[in-house]
Motif scaffolding. Structure first.
Motif, PDB file in Angstrom:
ATOM      1  N   LEU A  53       0.814  -1.210   0.000  1.00 34.18           N
ATOM      2  CA  LEU A  53       0.000   0.000   0.000  1.00 34.18           C
ATOM      3  C   LEU A  53       0.855   1.270   0.000  1.00 34.18           C
ATOM      4  CD1 LEU A  53      -2.693  -1.091   2.625  1.00 34.18           C
ATOM      5  CD2 LEU A  53      -2.898  -1.133   0.129  1.00 34.18           C
ATOM      6  N   ASP A  54       1.867   1.305   0.834  1.00 34.34           N
ATOM      7  CA  ASP A  54       2.690   2.502   0.991  1.00 34.34           C
ATOM      8  C   ASP A  54       4.021   2.413   0.256  1.00 34.34           C
ATOM      9  OD1 ASP A  54       0.775   3.560   2.715  1.00 34.34           O
ATOM     10  OD2 ASP A  54       1.687   2.611   4.457  1.00 34.34           O
ATOM     11  N   GLN A  55       4.227   1.408  -0.547  1.00 30.82           N
ATOM     12  CA  GLN A  55       5.506   1.267  -1.211  1.00 30.82           C
ATOM     13  C   GLN A  55       5.430   1.754  -2.659  1.00 30.82           C
ATOM     14  OE1 GLN A  55       5.323  -3.222  -0.725  1.00 30.82           O
ATOM     15  NE2 GLN A  55       6.684  -3.050  -2.488  1.00 30.82           N
ATOM     16  N   VAL A  56       6.573   2.082  -3.199  1.00 29.92           N
ATOM     17  CA  VAL A  56       6.665   2.577  -4.560  1.00 29.92           C
ATOM     18  C   VAL A  56       6.272   1.452  -5.522  1.00 29.92           C
ATOM     19  CG1 VAL A  56       8.246   3.491  -6.311  1.00 29.92           C
ATOM     20  CG2 VAL A  56       8.487   4.196  -3.918  1.00 29.92           C
ATOM     21  N   PRO A  57       5.391   1.727  -6.492  1.00 29.49           N
ATOM     22  CA  PRO A  57       4.999   0.682  -7.443  1.00 29.49           C
ATOM     23  C   PRO A  57       6.215   0.080  -8.148  1.00 29.49           C
ATOM     24  CG  PRO A  57       3.583   2.599  -7.673  1.00 29.49           C
ATOM     25  CD  PRO A  57       4.702   2.982  -6.740  1.00 29.49           C
ATOM     26  N   GLY A  58       6.208  -1.243  -8.295  1.00 29.96           N
ATOM     27  CA  GLY A  58       7.283  -1.936  -8.982  1.00 29.96           C
ATOM     28  C   GLY A  58       8.463  -2.310  -8.096  1.00 29.96           C
ATOM     29  N   THR A  59       8.427  -1.936  -6.814  1.00 26.43           N
ATOM     30  CA  THR A  59       9.528  -2.301  -5.919  1.00 26.43           C
ATOM     31  C   THR A  59       9.300  -3.707  -5.358  1.00 26.43           C
ATOM     32  OG1 THR A  59       8.452  -1.201  -4.046  1.00 26.43           O
ATOM     33  CG2 THR A  59      10.048   0.089  -5.299  1.00 26.43           C
ATOM     34  N   ALA A  60      10.316  -4.243  -4.703  1.00 23.55           N
ATOM     35  CA  ALA A  60      10.314  -5.637  -4.244  1.00 23.55           C
ATOM     36  C   ALA A  60       9.140  -5.942  -3.323  1.00 23.55           C
ATOM     37  CB  ALA A  60      11.618  -5.947  -3.528  1.00 23.55           C
ATOM     38  N   THR A  61       8.475  -7.045  -3.605  1.00 27.92           N
ATOM     39  CA  THR A  61       7.395  -7.515  -2.738  1.00 27.92           C
ATOM     40  C   THR A  61       7.767  -8.837  -2.062  1.00 27.92           C
ATOM     41  OG1 THR A  61       6.325  -8.655  -4.590  1.00 27.92           O
ATOM     42  CG2 THR A  61       5.594  -6.403  -4.113  1.00 27.92           C
ATOM     43  N   ASP A  62       8.951  -9.383  -2.389  1.00 30.29           N
ATOM     44  CA  ASP A  62       9.370 -10.642  -1.772  1.00 30.29           C
ATOM     45  C   ASP A  62       9.676 -10.456  -0.289  1.00 30.29           C
ATOM     46  OD1 ASP A  62       9.158 -11.732  -4.264  1.00 30.29           O
ATOM     47  OD2 ASP A  62      11.239 -12.377  -4.412  1.00 30.29           O
ATOM     48  N   TRP A  63      10.485  -9.464   0.040  1.00 28.22           N
ATOM     49  CA  TRP A  63      10.917  -9.214   1.414  1.00 28.22           C
ATOM     50  C   TRP A  63      10.596  -7.773   1.796  1.00 28.22           C
ATOM     51  CZ3 TRP A  63      14.392 -11.635  -1.973  1.00 28.22           C
ATOM     52  CH2 TRP A  63      14.686 -12.958  -1.667  1.00 28.22           C
ATOM     53  N   HIS A  64      10.417  -7.582   3.091  1.00 33.87           N
ATOM     54  CA  HIS A  64      10.231  -6.236   3.626  1.00 33.87           C
ATOM     55  C   HIS A  64      11.135  -6.104   4.841  1.00 33.87           C
ATOM     56  CE1 HIS A  64       6.857  -5.408   1.001  1.00 33.87           C
ATOM     57  NE2 HIS A  64       6.489  -6.655   1.232  1.00 33.87           N
ATOM     58  N   SER A  65      11.822  -4.985   4.924  1.00 30.68           N
ATOM     59  CA  SER A  65      12.710  -4.787   6.071  1.00 30.68           C
ATOM     60  C   SER A  65      11.931  -4.142   7.203  1.00 30.68           C
ATOM     61  CB  SER A  65      13.904  -3.919   5.686  1.00 30.68           C
ATOM     62  OG  SER A  65      13.467  -2.646   5.279  1.00 30.68           O
ATOM     63  N   ILE A  66      12.315  -4.492   8.414  1.00 30.55           N
ATOM     64  CA  ILE A  66      11.717  -3.862   9.591  1.00 30.55           C
ATOM     65  C   ILE A  66      12.837  -3.189  10.370  1.00 30.55           C
ATOM     66  CG2 ILE A  66       9.821  -5.511   9.731  1.00 30.55           C
ATOM     67  CD1 ILE A  66      11.259  -6.819  12.091  1.00 30.55           C
ATOM     68  N   GLN A  67      12.524  -2.058  10.951  1.00 29.45           N
ATOM     69  CA  GLN A  67      13.531  -1.359  11.736  1.00 29.45           C
ATOM     70  C   GLN A  67      13.382  -1.689  13.219  1.00 29.45           C
ATOM     71  OE1 GLN A  67      13.667   2.849  11.148  1.00 29.45           O
ATOM     72  NE2 GLN A  67      15.622   3.044  12.172  1.00 29.45           N
ATOM     73  N   HIS A  68      12.191  -1.545  13.736  1.00 28.97           N
ATOM     74  CA  HIS A  68      11.963  -1.808  15.153  1.00 28.97           C
ATOM     75  C   HIS A  68      10.924  -2.913  15.388  1.00 28.97           C
ATOM     76  CE1 HIS A  68      14.406   1.589  16.277  1.00 28.97           C
ATOM     77  NE2 HIS A  68      13.690   2.357  15.484  1.00 28.97           N
ATOM     78  N   TYR A  69       9.907  -2.960  14.544  1.00 28.60           N
ATOM     79  CA  TYR A  69       8.817  -3.909  14.775  1.00 28.60           C
ATOM     80  C   TYR A  69       7.998  -4.096  13.503  1.00 28.60           C
ATOM     81  CZ  TYR A  69       5.637   0.098  14.801  1.00 28.60           C
ATOM     82  OH  TYR A  69       4.918   1.210  14.441  1.00 28.60           O
ATOM     83  N   PHE A  70       7.141  -5.099  13.530  1.00 24.57           N
ATOM     84  CA  PHE A  70       6.064  -5.185  12.553  1.00 24.57           C
ATOM     85  C   PHE A  70       4.787  -5.438  13.338  1.00 24.57           C
ATOM     86  CE2 PHE A  70       7.589  -9.606  12.649  1.00 24.57           C
ATOM     87  CZ  PHE A  70       6.418 -10.310  12.797  1.00 24.57           C
ATOM     88  N   ALA A  71       3.672  -5.077  12.747  1.00 27.51           N
ATOM     89  CA  ALA A  71       2.391  -5.218  13.415  1.00 27.51           C
ATOM     90  C   ALA A  71       1.364  -5.766  12.441  1.00 27.51           C
ATOM     91  CB  ALA A  71       1.920  -3.872  13.964  1.00 27.51           C
ATOM     92  N   VAL A  72       0.455  -6.546  12.985  1.00 31.94           N
ATOM     93  CA  VAL A  72      -0.702  -7.007  12.239  1.00 31.94           C
ATOM     94  C   VAL A  72      -1.907  -6.450  12.976  1.00 31.94           C
ATOM     95  CG1 VAL A  72      -2.027  -8.999  11.470  1.00 31.94           C
ATOM     96  CG2 VAL A  72       0.478  -9.081  11.461  1.00 31.94           C
ATOM     97  N   ALA A  73      -2.651  -5.602  12.288  1.00 33.52           N
ATOM     98  CA  ALA A  73      -3.787  -4.928  12.915  1.00 33.52           C
ATOM     99  C   ALA A  73      -5.083  -5.340  12.245  1.00 33.52           C
ATOM    100  CB  ALA A  73      -3.607  -3.414  12.828  1.00 33.52           C
ATOM    101  N   ALA A  74      -6.117  -5.453  13.044  1.00 33.04           N
ATOM    102  CA  ALA A  74      -7.459  -5.751  12.562  1.00 33.04           C
ATOM    103  C   ALA A  74      -8.434  -4.991  13.446  1.00 33.04           C
ATOM    104  CB  ALA A  74      -7.727  -7.246  12.615  1.00 33.04           C
ATOM    105  N   THR A  75      -9.687  -5.104  13.136  1.00 41.07           N
ATOM    106  CA  THR A  75     -10.693  -4.449  13.952  1.00 41.07           C
ATOM    107  C   THR A  75     -10.587  -4.961  15.381  1.00 41.07           C
ATOM    108  OG1 THR A  75     -12.117  -4.577  12.009  1.00 41.07           O
ATOM    109  CG2 THR A  75     -13.133  -3.834  14.023  1.00 41.07           C
TER     110      THR A  75
END
Length: 121
Positions: A5-27
């Motif tokens: 959603l927030d990444q530049v179109p055409g950039t890598a979707t295989d891996w994502h780097s995290i700096q401090h954390y990742f979160a999974v949010a839902a209602t």
């Protein structure tokens, strides 16, 4: 950064780097995972080598990429020894709060610093 959603179109979707954390949010809440040892994750499953132009809708699955030995150059195919990875998880109720998640993750990554103070007489 929200993958897909927030990444530049055409950039890598295989891996994502995290700096401090990742979160999974839902209602109703979010789960935050912080690790001082892990810097790469994959979302929605194992995506290695798919080179997807866009990510499908998120299914909540995040996979930690503990070691980068996928590449065929500059990395041995196997890595020996004893390894340990630390993860801390915390559930936050309600809407996702970036400041609360960041505070939790920084607390996990920041070692406790103690100083001995002598009492003056």
């Amino acid at each position: 950064m929200r993958p897909g959603l927030d990444q530049v179109p055409g950039t890598a979707t295989d891996w994502h780097s995290i700096q401090h954390y990742f979160a999974v949010a839902a209602t109703g809440g979010a789960t935050v995972v912080a690790s001082p040892d892990i810097s790469l994750v994959q979302v929605n499953g194992i995506n290695t080598g798919k080179w997807q132009e866009t990510l499908p809708p998120h299914n909540g699955l995040v996979m930690s990429w503990a070691m980068n030995n996928y590449w065929f150059t500059n990395f041995p195919a196997a890595q020996g020894g004893v390894f340990a990875w630390r993860y801390s998880l915390r559930r936050f109720p309600g809407a996702f709060d970036c400041a609360a998640a960041d505070g939790f993750a920084r607390g996990v990554r920041q070692r406790l610093v103690a100083e001995v103070m002598r009492r003056s007489t």
